[in-house]
Design a protein around this motif. Structure first.
Motif, PDB file in Angstrom:
ATOM      1  N   PHE A   1       0.812  -1.218   0.000  1.00 17.10           N
ATOM      2  CA  PHE A   1       0.000   0.000   0.000  1.00 17.10           C
ATOM      3  C   PHE A   1       0.847   1.271   0.000  1.00 17.10           C
ATOM      4  O   PHE A   1       0.401   2.322  -0.455  1.00 17.10           O
ATOM      5  CB  PHE A   1      -0.949  -0.012   1.202  1.00 17.10           C
ATOM      6  CG  PHE A   1      -1.990  -1.091   1.125  1.00 17.10           C
ATOM      7  CD1 PHE A   1      -2.940  -1.107   0.106  1.00 17.10           C
ATOM      8  CD2 PHE A   1      -2.016  -2.122   2.050  1.00 17.10           C
ATOM      9  CE1 PHE A   1      -3.898  -2.107   0.015  1.00 17.10           C
ATOM     10  CE2 PHE A   1      -2.967  -3.128   1.967  1.00 17.10           C
ATOM     11  CZ  PHE A   1      -3.899  -3.124   0.952  1.00 17.10           C
ATOM     12  N   SER A   2       2.091   1.181   0.473  1.00 19.78           N
ATOM     13  CA  SER A   2       2.966   2.356   0.469  1.00 19.78           C
ATOM     14  C   SER A   2       3.324   2.794  -0.948  1.00 19.78           C
ATOM     15  O   SER A   2       3.750   3.930  -1.162  1.00 19.78           O
ATOM     16  CB  SER A   2       4.245   2.059   1.246  1.00 19.78           C
ATOM     17  OG  SER A   2       4.970   0.985   0.642  1.00 19.78           O
TER      18      SER A   2
ATOM     19  N   LEU B   1       4.674   4.896 -13.182  1.00 26.66           N
ATOM     20  CA  LEU B   1       5.495   4.088 -12.281  1.00 26.66           C
ATOM     21  C   LEU B   1       6.884   4.692 -12.146  1.00 26.66           C
ATOM     22  O   LEU B   1       7.519   5.043 -13.155  1.00 26.66           O
ATOM     23  CB  LEU B   1       5.636   2.661 -12.802  1.00 26.66           C
ATOM     24  CG  LEU B   1       4.431   1.728 -12.678  1.00 26.66           C
ATOM     25  CD1 LEU B   1       4.663   0.483 -13.514  1.00 26.66           C
ATOM     26  CD2 LEU B   1       4.191   1.362 -11.220  1.00 26.66           C
ATOM     27  N   HIS B   2       7.341   4.820 -10.916  1.00 29.60           N
ATOM     28  CA  HIS B   2       8.752   5.126 -10.670  1.00 29.60           C
ATOM     29  C   HIS B   2       9.323   3.933  -9.933  1.00 29.60           C
ATOM     30  O   HIS B   2       8.903   3.607  -8.815  1.00 29.60           O
ATOM     31  CB  HIS B   2       8.921   6.402  -9.845  1.00 29.60           C
ATOM     32  CG  HIS B   2      10.350   6.850  -9.757  1.00 29.60           C
ATOM     33  ND1 HIS B   2      11.231   6.349  -8.834  1.00 29.60           N
ATOM     34  CD2 HIS B   2      11.058   7.720 -10.513  1.00 29.60           C
ATOM     35  CE1 HIS B   2      12.418   6.909  -9.008  1.00 29.60           C
ATOM     36  NE2 HIS B   2      12.344   7.750 -10.022  1.00 29.60           N
ATOM     37  N   LEU B   3      10.278   3.254 -10.556  1.00 30.90           N
ATOM     38  CA  LEU B   3      10.767   1.980 -10.050  1.00 30.90           C
ATOM     39  C   LEU B   3      11.811   2.121  -8.953  1.00 30.90           C
ATOM     40  O   LEU B   3      12.229   1.116  -8.365  1.00 30.90           O
ATOM     41  CB  LEU B   3      11.324   1.146 -11.203  1.00 30.90           C
ATOM     42  CG  LEU B   3      10.274   0.770 -12.261  1.00 30.90           C
ATOM     43  CD1 LEU B   3      10.945   0.106 -13.457  1.00 30.90           C
ATOM     44  CD2 LEU B   3       9.203  -0.137 -11.677  1.00 30.90           C
TER      45      LEU B   3
ATOM     46  N   SER C   1      10.631   2.204  -1.919  1.00 27.96           N
ATOM     47  CA  SER C   1      10.530   3.535  -2.507  1.00 27.96           C
ATOM     48  C   SER C   1       9.757   3.552  -3.820  1.00 27.96           C
ATOM     49  O   SER C   1       9.545   4.618  -4.398  1.00 27.96           O
ATOM     50  CB  SER C   1      11.939   4.099  -2.754  1.00 27.96           C
ATOM     51  OG  SER C   1      12.692   4.130  -1.555  1.00 27.96           O
ATOM     52  N   LEU C   2       9.387   2.373  -4.322  1.00 26.76           N
ATOM     53  CA  LEU C   2       8.643   2.297  -5.577  1.00 26.76           C
ATOM     54  C   LEU C   2       7.346   3.107  -5.456  1.00 26.76           C
ATOM     55  O   LEU C   2       6.707   3.124  -4.397  1.00 26.76           O
ATOM     56  CB  LEU C   2       8.333   0.843  -5.891  1.00 26.76           C
ATOM     57  CG  LEU C   2       7.642   0.532  -7.231  1.00 26.76           C
ATOM     58  CD1 LEU C   2       8.180  -0.780  -7.783  1.00 26.76           C
ATOM     59  CD2 LEU C   2       6.128   0.429  -7.067  1.00 26.76           C
ATOM     60  N   ALA C   3       6.955   3.780  -6.543  1.00 29.29           N
ATOM     61  CA  ALA C   3       5.782   4.654  -6.497  1.00 29.29           C
ATOM     62  C   ALA C   3       4.867   4.408  -7.691  1.00 29.29           C
ATOM     63  O   ALA C   3       5.334   4.288  -8.830  1.00 29.29           O
ATOM     64  CB  ALA C   3       6.208   6.116  -6.465  1.00 29.29           C
TER      65      ALA C   3
END
Length: 288
Positions: free
Chosen positions: A31-32, A70-72, A119-121
């Motif tokens: 969920f983060s 997506l930021h991996l 840290s994935l977003a």
């Protein structure tokens, strides 16, 4: 960390796989990772994929007017699955799975993140510029308007900041991270600690060519590869990054390392610093 060449190749691979396909569902297992709430994830159900592009190191899946961004981060990746499990994934701190995208024939994408630092977003937005990291990106170094003059202007604004940190700052130049900044500076035969304001015209021309050539060659090598092959391709062509203790492929000197609180850089003293080893400023804030 996936950087411009890998994200460009991922976009190309996924564009071919997803074009015209319908998204059935998007399940978040970590969920983060989800950074937005409007539009909701449910708005993606039944949408058709129109395109897959990138913005710097951000991957952009455009689907019926919405964008799945997506930021991996440092340890994220995208894995294609010919068939995904029938049941949605359960949240788990032990699993690397962060997000699962399910398509109309039960194939799909698993977005994973290794390690404990998450840290994935994932963003679901109506326009890419709604993502703060995209809105503040610097110019893309592979576009035609990224000229020597533009690079000179960028570096002049950075004053005495060290060139390594400037190259990997996404608000200055988009898409270059820790690995390719090492590779670019090695190709340019330039110290990572060199002040940005100290470059003369010859230095600027050399650095500009190194940026374009290093990234361009990596994109060319990656083009057409499946996502599963990209990491290996990148590692096999690194001259100095992550090569500490190995011989420099240009001069044969030993590749050295400077460590920081949460990262490190690699370089060749013979090629880049006139044979002088750099101080290992372990607690430096240069790359933060």
């Amino acid at each position: 960390m996936p950087e411009l060449p890998e994200v460009e190749a991922l976009a190309l691979d996924l564009r071919g796989r997803l074009d015209g396909r319908a998204i059935t569902a998007v399940h978040v297992a970590a969920f983060s990772a989800l950074k937005t709430y409007d539009p909701p994830l449910s708005a993606l159900s039944g949408t058709l994929v129109d395109d897959v592009t990138r913005h710097g190191k951000f991957l952009d899946i455009e689907t019926s007017g919405l964008h799945v961004i997506l930021h991996l981060a440092r340890a994220g990746w995208v894995r294609w699955r010919d068939e995904v499990p029938k049941l949605p994934p359960k949240p788990s701190n032990k699993s690397p799975l962060a997000v699962r995208v399910v398509l109309d024939d039960d194939s799909g994408l698993d977005i994973t993140e290794a390690g404990t630092k998450k840290s994935l977003a994932l963003y679901v937005v109506r326009a890419p510029l709604e993502v703060p990291g995209i809105a503040t990106l610097g110019p893309d170094p592979l576009t035609e308007d990224f000229t020597i003059e533009m690079l000179a202007s960028i570096l002049a604004q950075q004053g005495g900041k060290q060139i390594k940190g400037v190259l990997r700052h996404q608000g200055t130049i988009a898409g270059i991270g820790n690995a390719y900044s090492d590779e670019i500076l090695h190709a340019a035969r330039m110290s990572p600690f060199k002040p940005s304001s100290s470059l003369d015209e010859d230095d600027l021309a050399t650095l500009h060519a190194a940026i374009r050539d290093t990234l361009g060659a990596a994109v060319d090598r990656s083009r057409g590869l499946a996502a599963s092959e990209l990491k290996g391709e990148k590692k096999s062509h690194l001259a100095v990054h992550a090569q500490t203790g190995k011989p420099c492929p240009v001069c044969g000197d030993t590749v050295r390392e400077v460590s920081f609180a949460d990262s490190s850089l690699q370089y060749c003293a013979t090629c880049q610093t006139g044979g002088k080893p750099l101080a290992d400023r372990r607690m430096s804030k240069l790359l933060k």
